[in-house]
Design a protein around this motif. Structure first.
Motif, PDB file in Angstrom:
ATOM      1  N   PRO A   1      13.986   5.188  15.334  1.00 22.83           N
ATOM      2  CA  PRO A   1      13.362   4.132  16.146  1.00 22.83           C
ATOM      3  C   PRO A   1      11.885   3.930  15.795  1.00 22.83           C
ATOM      4  O   PRO A   1      11.393   2.810  15.768  1.00 22.83           O
ATOM      5  CB  PRO A   1      13.546   4.621  17.586  1.00 22.83           C
ATOM      6  CG  PRO A   1      14.791   5.458  17.519  1.00 22.83           C
ATOM      7  CD  PRO A   1      14.715   6.141  16.177  1.00 22.83           C
ATOM      8  N   GLY A   2      11.183   5.003  15.483  1.00 25.43           N
ATOM      9  CA  GLY A   2       9.763   4.905  15.126  1.00 25.43           C
ATOM     10  C   GLY A   2       9.537   4.196  13.802  1.00 25.43           C
ATOM     11  O   GLY A   2       8.644   3.346  13.692  1.00 25.43           O
ATOM     12  N   THR A   3      10.331   4.555  12.789  1.00 29.97           N
ATOM     13  CA  THR A   3      10.140   3.903  11.492  1.00 29.97           C
ATOM     14  C   THR A   3      10.621   2.454  11.528  1.00 29.97           C
ATOM     15  O   THR A   3      10.077   1.598  10.839  1.00 29.97           O
ATOM     16  CB  THR A   3      10.852   4.668  10.356  1.00 29.97           C
ATOM     17  OG1 THR A   3      12.251   4.783  10.654  1.00 29.97           O
ATOM     18  CG2 THR A   3      10.246   6.048  10.161  1.00 29.97           C
ATOM     19  N   LEU A   4      11.627   2.181  12.350  1.00 25.80           N
ATOM     20  CA  LEU A   4      12.078   0.798  12.510  1.00 25.80           C
ATOM     21  C   LEU A   4      10.951  -0.046  13.100  1.00 25.80           C
ATOM     22  O   LEU A   4      10.665  -1.142  12.617  1.00 25.80           O
ATOM     23  CB  LEU A   4      13.318   0.737  13.395  1.00 25.80           C
ATOM     24  CG  LEU A   4      13.873  -0.657  13.660  1.00 25.80           C
ATOM     25  CD1 LEU A   4      14.300  -1.331  12.359  1.00 25.80           C
ATOM     26  CD2 LEU A   4      15.042  -0.589  14.615  1.00 25.80           C
TER      27      LEU A   4
ATOM     28  N   THR B   1       0.845  -1.184   0.000  1.00 25.89           N
ATOM     29  CA  THR B   1       0.000   0.000   0.000  1.00 25.89           C
ATOM     30  C   THR B   1       0.889   1.246   0.000  1.00 25.89           C
ATOM     31  O   THR B   1       2.090   1.160   0.275  1.00 25.89           O
ATOM     32  CB  THR B   1      -0.895   0.034   1.256  1.00 25.89           C
ATOM     33  OG1 THR B   1      -0.051   0.179   2.410  1.00 25.89           O
ATOM     34  CG2 THR B   1      -1.738  -1.238   1.366  1.00 25.89           C
ATOM     35  N   GLU B   2       0.313   2.383  -0.272  1.00 23.42           N
ATOM     36  CA  GLU B   2       1.066   3.646  -0.226  1.00 23.42           C
ATOM     37  C   GLU B   2       1.642   3.878   1.172  1.00 23.42           C
ATOM     38  O   GLU B   2       2.773   4.343   1.307  1.00 23.42           O
ATOM     39  CB  GLU B   2       0.175   4.822  -0.641  1.00 23.42           C
ATOM     40  CG  GLU B   2      -0.235   4.793  -2.106  1.00 23.42           C
ATOM     41  CD  GLU B   2       0.951   4.958  -3.044  1.00 23.42           C
ATOM     42  OE1 GLU B   2       1.882   5.717  -2.730  1.00 23.42           O
ATOM     43  OE2 GLU B   2       0.934   4.307  -4.116  1.00 23.42           O
ATOM     44  N   LYS B   3       0.890   3.515   2.195  1.00 27.22           N
ATOM     45  CA  LYS B   3       1.357   3.686   3.577  1.00 27.22           C
ATOM     46  C   LYS B   3       2.577   2.800   3.833  1.00 27.22           C
ATOM     47  O   LYS B   3       3.548   3.246   4.451  1.00 27.22           O
ATOM     48  CB  LYS B   3       0.238   3.344   4.557  1.00 27.22           C
ATOM     49  CG  LYS B   3       0.635   3.517   6.005  1.00 27.22           C
ATOM     50  CD  LYS B   3      -0.512   3.173   6.944  1.00 27.22           C
ATOM     51  CE  LYS B   3      -0.054   3.303   8.387  1.00 27.22           C
ATOM     52  NZ  LYS B   3      -1.106   2.931   9.323  1.00 27.22           N
ATOM     53  N   GLU B   4       2.552   1.562   3.352  1.00 23.10           N
ATOM     54  CA  GLU B   4       3.684   0.659   3.544  1.00 23.10           C
ATOM     55  C   GLU B   4       4.921   1.156   2.812  1.00 23.10           C
ATOM     56  O   GLU B   4       6.032   1.100   3.342  1.00 23.10           O
ATOM     57  CB  GLU B   4       3.318  -0.755   3.081  1.00 23.10           C
ATOM     58  CG  GLU B   4       2.279  -1.421   3.966  1.00 23.10           C
ATOM     59  CD  GLU B   4       1.697  -2.682   3.365  1.00 23.10           C
ATOM     60  OE1 GLU B   4       1.258  -3.546   4.147  1.00 23.10           O
ATOM     61  OE2 GLU B   4       1.665  -2.813   2.124  1.00 23.10           O
TER      62      GLU B   4
END
Length: 130
Positions: A18-21, A5-8
């Motif tokens: 740390p948040g994106t990980l 998806t666009e979000k993924e």
């Protein structure tokens, strides 16, 4: 391209923090992704075939190396050369899949035939087609 998806895509494209990980850990597994690509009506049949063949011929060996299974532990029983050859073949398969994806993402899916010619020309060091 065929399943995310666009979000993924945004999560995987974001700077590493740390948040994106953590967000990336919540994405689907590789098996789920490969299944979604297989079911996608937009994915070209040659790419689906290449992914399916790679998954069937290399998934267990790669999982064994990644998760400390029997393959890396058997390096001391006299089969090291065969194990290294198997790993090289798996690596070549990943390179093949990357090339197939690049020609499609680059807007020239008709070049997938050229990639397949290379694959068959060097079949002795590639995953075996079933």
């Amino acid at each position: 391209m065929f399943a995310a998806t666009e979000k993924e895509v945004a999560i995987l494209s974001a700077p590493l923090t740390p948040g994106t990980l953590q967000a990336s850990k919540n994405l689907g597994t590789s098996v789920e992704l490969l299944t979604a690509i297989e079911l996608s009506s937009g994915a070209p049949p040659p790419l689906k075939l290449a992914l399916r063949e790679f998954r069937e011929s290399s998934k267990d060996v790669l999982n064994s190396h990644s998760h400390a299974g029997l393959h890396p532990l058997r390096r001391h029983d006299g089969h090291f050369e065969r194990e290294m050859a198997t790993t090289l073949v798996a690596s070549n398969g990943l390179t093949y899949l990357t090339a197939m994806s690049i020609v499609h993402a680059g807007g020239v899916p008709e070049r997938q035939g050229d990639v397949n010619v290379l694959f068959t020309s060097y079949s002795d060091c590639m995953n075996r087609r079933r």
